[in-house]
Each structure stands twice: as C-alpha cells, then as structure tokens.
Design an enzyme around this catalytic site. Structure first.
Site, short mmCIF file in Angstrom:
data_model
loop_
_atom_site.label_atom_id
_atom_site.label_comp_id
_atom_site.label_asym_id
_atom_site.label_seq_id
_atom_site.Cartn_x
_atom_site.Cartn_y
_atom_site.Cartn_z
N SER A 38 5.64 2.13 3.54
CA SER A 38 6.14 1.96 2.17
C SER A 38 7.52 2.59 2.10
O SER A 38 7.87 3.45 2.92
CB SER A 38 5.21 2.68 1.18
OG SER A 38 5.78 2.79 -0.10
N TYR A 66 0.97 10.57 -2.19
CA TYR A 66 1.16 9.28 -1.53
C TYR A 66 2.38 9.31 -0.63
O TYR A 66 2.36 8.81 0.49
CB TYR A 66 1.30 8.20 -2.60
CG TYR A 66 1.47 6.79 -2.07
CD1 TYR A 66 0.49 6.20 -1.28
CD2 TYR A 66 2.61 6.04 -2.38
CE1 TYR A 66 0.64 4.91 -0.80
CE2 TYR A 66 2.76 4.75 -1.92
CZ TYR A 66 1.78 4.19 -1.13
OH TYR A 66 1.94 2.90 -0.67
#
Length: 258
Positions: free
Chosen positions: A143, A156
């Site tokens: 990501s 995250y």
C-alpha cells in the site's frame, strides 16, 4: 533482442485473499490472461462461487479455503505444488483509525499477523515451488501506507511498512534465483469491504473515506496493474509500482469536490 513475453499456457497462479475486492478481481484478470488460478481465502463459500463462475467462463480455477495466519494449514496447502509460477500475496487489510495514544493493540496484532506474517508464511512455504518452476514471480500487495504515514493510521502503516521491507529484503536475498519479487502499492481504492471492515461496519465512516473523490481506483484497476507486471518478459522485474487515482497526490493530499 528482448526476451519474449511470458507465455501463460499451463501456468498456475495462487491468489490469497481472493474472496472479494482486489483478490477476486486479480483472480479474474489472471484467469482471463490464461492462467490456471488457485483461489485461497478464509471464506471458502465465496471463493468456491468465484471458481465456479470462472469455470463456467471456460477458465481453469480451483478454490482452497485457507487462513494465511495458520502456518500448519499453509504448509499443508504448499504440499500440493511441485512447481508454481505466480504467487499474489493479497490477503490483508486495515482495522481501526485511532491515534497511537488510544489504538487497540489487538487490532494492531491482527493487522500484523495477516498482512506481514501471512505474507511471510505463504511466501516461505511456496518459494521452493516458485523456484522449481524456473520462472517464478512473487507479488506482494502492499500500500502507499507502506511508504508514508498519516494520522490515525499507525497500526496499518506499521504493518504495511513491514510488508514492504519483507518484499525488498527478499528481492536482495534471492537475486540470481529464477524468481522475481514485485511490490504493488495502491493508494485510494474503493472496494465493497476495505473501508467498511476498517470501521467495523460503520457505513457512514466508510463512505467519508471516498467523499467528494470523483474516481478512486477500483479493484479492477489494481488487478490490471498486477497482471501487467506479472506478464512482462521474464527478465523484467517491476520492483515497486505505486498506483493512485489522479485525485490523490499523497496519503494526505486528496482533491475532493464540494
């Protein structure tokens, strides 16, 4: 003279987290490109349905229920393969958006186990088969969170940074082996579950993530990107590909219409 494009006839690709979103879209895209796809996810009913759809469309597809955080189950799954051509590490996700001061340690642990240790388990278990193919590819779906931080995202972000380092280090360690290591780092992608899962089913909070953004990326956009990297000539390794919607300049800079 350039190396010929990678033939897909009789080639097999394993896609983790294939029950929805980017994983399901990637399975469809690779199947359409001629791969035999093996779909894995915890929700066995969802991947069985997708495998049946792909089969009805004339593609080779198989569903295998798998929790990537269960190492014994992953090792048992890996025994099915003497050789393997492509592994797409897609299983993962985000939980919560709390600041560090009040973040839930259990959510941090779950994100680390799924995104990082899950990728580690599957890659370790299948690396011998990928090497035995003579032309293997490991894809790590990280990501943009793995390359820059943002407030409320530390759990995250930390997991995705670790996943990025895993891919980068593996590439260094196996250079000279017939296996490529590709990292795809998407920015804002609107799927049916990602934001909803992150906010524990709160539809209002999930909708705010994409509010005013004309065209976030779709799962198909990312799947197309993955398929493009995988099908480059064998000597071409796309080390890292960052892909964002036009409206997103960074993790914290997004153009939103009123």
């Amino acid at each position: 003279m350039s190396t010929p494009a990678r033939a897909t006839s009789s080639r097999t690709a394993v896609v983790t987290g294939a029950s929805s979103g980017i994983g399901a879209a990637t399975a469809r895209r690779l199947a359409a490109s001629g791969y035999r796809v093996v779909l894995t996810a915890r929700r066995a009913d969802r991947i069985a349905e997708l495998a049946a759809q792909l089969g009805d469309a004339g593609h080779e597809a198989e569903a295998y229920g798998l929790d990537v955080t269960d190492r014994a189950a992953v090792d048992a799954f890996a025994e099915r393969f003497e050789a393997l051509d492509v592994l797409v590490n897609n299983a993962g996700g985000a939980l919560g958006a709390d600041p560090v001061a009040s973040g839930n340690p259990e959510e941090w642990r779950q994100m680390y186990e799924t995104n990082v240790l899950g990728t580690l388990h599957v890659t370790q278990a299948l690396l011998p088969a990928l090497t035995a193919s003579g032309d293997g590819t490991v894809v790590v779906l990280s990501s943009t969170a793995g390359h820059a931080t943002y407030e409320g995202g530390a759990g995250y972000v930390a997991a995705k940074h670790a996943q990025h380092v895993l891919a980068e280090t593996l590439r260094l360690e196996i250079v000279g082996e017939p296996v490529r290591v590709i990292e795809i780092a998407p920015g804002m992608v609107r799927t049916e579950e990602f934001a909803l899962t992150r906010f524990h089913g709160d539809e209002e909070k999930a909708a705010k993530v994409y509010a005013g953004v004309a065209e976030p990326l779709t799962a198909d956009d990312v799947a197309d990107t993955i398929a493009w990297t995988v099908t480059r000539p064998s000597h071409v390794n796309v080390d890292l590909l960052v892909v964002r919607p036009r409206a997103q300049a960074s993790n914290t800079k997004v153009h939103r219409e009123p």
